[in-house]
Design a protein around this motif. Structure first.
Motif, PDB file in Angstrom:
ATOM      1  N   ARG A   1       0.838  -1.203   0.000  1.00  0.00           N
ATOM      2  CA  ARG A   1       0.000   0.000   0.000  1.00  0.00           C
ATOM      3  C   ARG A   1       0.877   1.259   0.000  1.00  0.00           C
ATOM      4  O   ARG A   1       1.932   1.313   0.631  1.00  0.00           O
ATOM      5  CB  ARG A   1      -0.921   0.016   1.221  1.00  0.00           C
ATOM      6  CG  ARG A   1      -0.197  -0.039   2.541  1.00  0.00           C
ATOM      7  CD  ARG A   1      -1.110   0.123   3.749  1.00  0.00           C
ATOM      8  NE  ARG A   1      -2.291  -0.711   3.702  1.00  0.00           N
ATOM      9  CZ  ARG A   1      -2.967  -1.093   4.786  1.00  0.00           C
ATOM     10  NH1 ARG A   1      -2.537  -0.740   5.993  1.00  0.00           N
ATOM     11  NH2 ARG A   1      -4.055  -1.808   4.661  1.00  0.00           N
ATOM     12  N   GLY A   2       0.431   2.257  -0.757  1.00  0.00           N
ATOM     13  CA  GLY A   2       1.150   3.517  -0.827  1.00  0.00           C
ATOM     14  C   GLY A   2       2.433   3.488  -1.633  1.00  0.00           C
ATOM     15  O   GLY A   2       3.186   4.464  -1.633  1.00  0.00           O
ATOM     16  N   GLN A   3       2.706   2.396  -2.346  1.00  0.00           N
ATOM     17  CA  GLN A   3       3.963   2.270  -3.091  1.00  0.00           C
ATOM     18  C   GLN A   3       3.697   2.057  -4.578  1.00  0.00           C
ATOM     19  O   GLN A   3       2.562   1.868  -5.007  1.00  0.00           O
ATOM     20  CB  GLN A   3       4.785   1.114  -2.520  1.00  0.00           C
ATOM     21  CG  GLN A   3       5.098   1.257  -1.035  1.00  0.00           C
ATOM     22  CD  GLN A   3       6.029   0.177  -0.538  1.00  0.00           C
ATOM     23  OE1 GLN A   3       7.201   0.158  -0.879  1.00  0.00           O
ATOM     24  NE2 GLN A   3       5.514  -0.724   0.280  1.00  0.00           N
TER      25      GLN A   3
ATOM     26  N   ARG B   1       0.513   3.007  -9.269  1.00  0.00           N
ATOM     27  CA  ARG B   1       0.603   3.476  -7.890  1.00  0.00           C
ATOM     28  C   ARG B   1      -0.506   2.850  -7.065  1.00  0.00           C
ATOM     29  O   ARG B   1      -1.674   2.863  -7.465  1.00  0.00           O
ATOM     30  CB  ARG B   1       0.483   5.001  -7.835  1.00  0.00           C
ATOM     31  CG  ARG B   1       0.724   5.610  -6.450  1.00  0.00           C
ATOM     32  CD  ARG B   1       2.182   5.515  -6.072  1.00  0.00           C
ATOM     33  NE  ARG B   1       2.449   6.129  -4.760  1.00  0.00           N
ATOM     34  CZ  ARG B   1       3.619   6.109  -4.153  1.00  0.00           C
ATOM     35  NH1 ARG B   1       4.649   5.529  -4.753  1.00  0.00           N
ATOM     36  NH2 ARG B   1       3.791   6.666  -2.977  1.00  0.00           N
TER      37      ARG B   1
ATOM     38  N   PRO C   1      -2.782   4.473  -0.528  1.00  0.00           N
ATOM     39  CA  PRO C   1      -2.350   4.284   0.865  1.00  0.00           C
ATOM     40  C   PRO C   1      -3.297   3.421   1.693  1.00  0.00           C
ATOM     41  O   PRO C   1      -2.879   2.828   2.685  1.00  0.00           O
ATOM     42  CB  PRO C   1      -2.294   5.716   1.416  1.00  0.00           C
ATOM     43  CG  PRO C   1      -2.130   6.580   0.213  1.00  0.00           C
ATOM     44  CD  PRO C   1      -2.906   5.904  -0.872  1.00  0.00           C
ATOM     45  N   ASP C   2      -4.566   3.330   1.281  1.00  0.00           N
ATOM     46  CA  ASP C   2      -5.536   2.531   2.044  1.00  0.00           C
ATOM     47  C   ASP C   2      -5.835   1.189   1.375  1.00  0.00           C
ATOM     48  O   ASP C   2      -6.872   0.574   1.640  1.00  0.00           O
ATOM     49  CB  ASP C   2      -6.829   3.317   2.251  1.00  0.00           C
ATOM     50  CG  ASP C   2      -7.496   3.715   0.938  1.00  0.00           C
ATOM     51  OD1 ASP C   2      -6.840   3.615  -0.118  1.00  0.00           O
ATOM     52  OD2 ASP C   2      -8.676   4.124   0.974  1.00  0.00           O
TER      53      ASP C   2
END
Length: 236
Positions: A75-77, A97, A100-101
């Motif tokens: 997540r977030g990467q 991408r 984040p959640d």
């Protein structure tokens, strides 16, 4: 046996409640989409080329669907999706991408191909693909599986470039109860990008990650071992 394999693959690529709208959680950031159809092959030094399920024949319909089983830890990467044909003439490489959640699980990836006819001309047995953590300029060794075509195939496989080795095996050093896997040569005269297929045992369906060691033999000599870190996209 076939029904059991399909059940295992369904578990591997199962979407989660946390990712109620998964299509919006993993976004393509490349513009334009990086895709090429070559007239001549290029030699690639990559050993691991594919970690996927795909039908053995050609895809039904006239559009491509690519889904990935992405671990919650990503997540977030960024992640890199690579797809290549066995002859090396068709290839795509694009960065996505992860939100984040992100809750982990299966997601259909945006794949705006401008060369669908060329890609769809290959049977699934001659297509390799995987997603790796990190963008495509510098991907990391952590890889997760994709499915090529709606629902993929009945078996999850690793596709390798072994430089035409006579024998290749997979071993599982952290799982002594798992038997070694004997791999098979790809049934194609043009095997520039990859030449070997290894079908993974169904016992891996319950794992979130595993280390696999690849061992190849050529001219009676064993080549260097290569360790693969396979992530299955499972939710902890």
């Amino acid at each position: 046996m076939v029904m059991f394999q399909k059940t295992c693959l369904a578990l591997l690529m199962l979407p989660t409640i946390a990712a109620a709208d998964p299509a919006s959680k993993v976004t393509l950031i490349e513009n334009p989409f990086n895709e090429v159809v070559r007239k001549g092959t290029e030699i690639s030094g990559a050993r691991l080329v594919g970690f996927l399920s795909a039908p053995t024949g050609r895809l039904e319909g006239n559009s491509i669907e690519v889904a990935a089983a992405i671990p919650v830890a990503w997540r977030g990467q960024s992640l890199c999706l690579k797809v290549v044909s066995a002859d090396g003439l068709y290839e795509s490489r694009n960065t996505y991408r992860v939100a984040p959640d992100w809750g982990g699980g299966r997601v259909v990836l945006s794949y705006p191909s401008t060369h669908e006819a060329e890609a769809l001309a290959y049977p699934g047995s001659q297509i390799a693909g995987l997603v790796s953590l990190g963008d495509c300029r510098k991907p990391q060794p952590l890889v997760a599986p994709i499915s090529w075509g709606r629902g993929g195939g009945d078996t999850l496989s690793i596709l390798l470039n072994t430089a035409r080795s006579e024998e290749t095996f997979l071993t599982f050093p952290e799982e002594p109860d798992l038997e070694d896997v004997a791999c098979e040569a790809i049934a194609s005269d043009l095997r520039t990008a990859f030449d070997t297929r290894c079908d993974l045992p169904r016992e891996l369906a319950v794992r979130s990650a595993i280390e696999v060691v690849v061992i190849s033999f050529k001219n009676g000599e064993m080549g260097p071992e290569e360790r693969l870190n396979l992530q299955f996209g499972a939710v902890p």
